[in-house]
Design an enzyme around this catalytic site. Structure first.
Site, PDB file in Angstrom:
ATOM      1  N   SER A  68       2.494  19.201  20.156  1.00  0.00           N
ATOM      2  CA  SER A  68       2.142  18.168  21.126  1.00  0.00           C
ATOM      3  C   SER A  68       2.835  16.845  20.803  1.00  0.00           C
ATOM      4  O   SER A  68       4.015  16.721  21.037  1.00  0.00           O
ATOM      5  CB  SER A  68       0.644  17.970  21.321  1.00  0.00           C
ATOM      6  N   HIS A  73       1.980   2.548  18.014  1.00  0.00           N
ATOM      7  CA  HIS A  73       2.265   1.261  18.647  1.00  0.00           C
ATOM      8  C   HIS A  73       1.885   0.167  17.651  1.00  0.00           C
ATOM      9  O   HIS A  73       0.795   0.221  17.072  1.00  0.00           O
ATOM     10  CB  HIS A  73       1.450   1.064  19.923  1.00  0.00           C
ATOM     11  N   CYS A  88      -2.007  20.842  20.050  1.00  0.00           N
ATOM     12  CA  CYS A  88      -2.545  21.979  20.778  1.00  0.00           C
ATOM     13  C   CYS A  88      -2.709  23.116  19.777  1.00  0.00           C
ATOM     14  O   CYS A  88      -1.854  23.308  18.909  1.00  0.00           O
ATOM     15  CB  CYS A  88      -1.594  22.416  21.888  1.00  0.00           C
TER      16      CYS A  88
END
Length: 126
Positions: A68, A73, A88
């Protein structure tokens, strides 16, 4: 479909400022951390935002995984970071790898405090 989605908001990070402002350095480290956790990077995008009157621009580092994604940030003017690790669990349970990756990420930024969340995704009907 099953998966594990981990997030963390990091405050008052005590890491060297370069980890909050240098997309290339942070991104390269993220790819290595993903591999070290036993996950498979398949692509990446690293971006440094322009400086503002409040200080240097932050960074977004995204690593696409076969399992995935990882997304980081940074807000250097606030010494803050948000982390997002999603795996996943289709071909196997990657939850422990995701948790190990998250622990390594948090340690890299050395926050004074964190807010973490964990979400089991999917219905489990497989």
């Amino acid at each position: 479909m099953q998966g594990l989605h981990l997030t963390a908001d990091l405050y008052q990070c005590r890491c060297d400022a370069v980890w909050l402002t240098d997309a290339g350095r942070l991104g390269g480290w993220c790819v290595a951390a993903v591999s070290d956790a036993g996950l498979q990077p398949v692509n990446q995008l690293f971006h440094t935002f322009p400086a503002t009157p409040r200080g240097p621009g932050g960074v977004t580092a995204t690593v696409l995984l076969a399992e995935s994604h990882l997304c980081v940030h940074t807000w250097p003017e606030e010494r803050a970071v948000t982390l997002d690790v999603y795996v996943c669990n289709f071909g196997g349970d990657h939850s422990a790898k995701a948790q190990a990756l998250m622990e390594r990420l948090v340690a890299r930024f050395a926050p004074e405090w964190t807010e973490r969340r964990s979400l089991d995704r999917g219905d489990g009907a497989g």
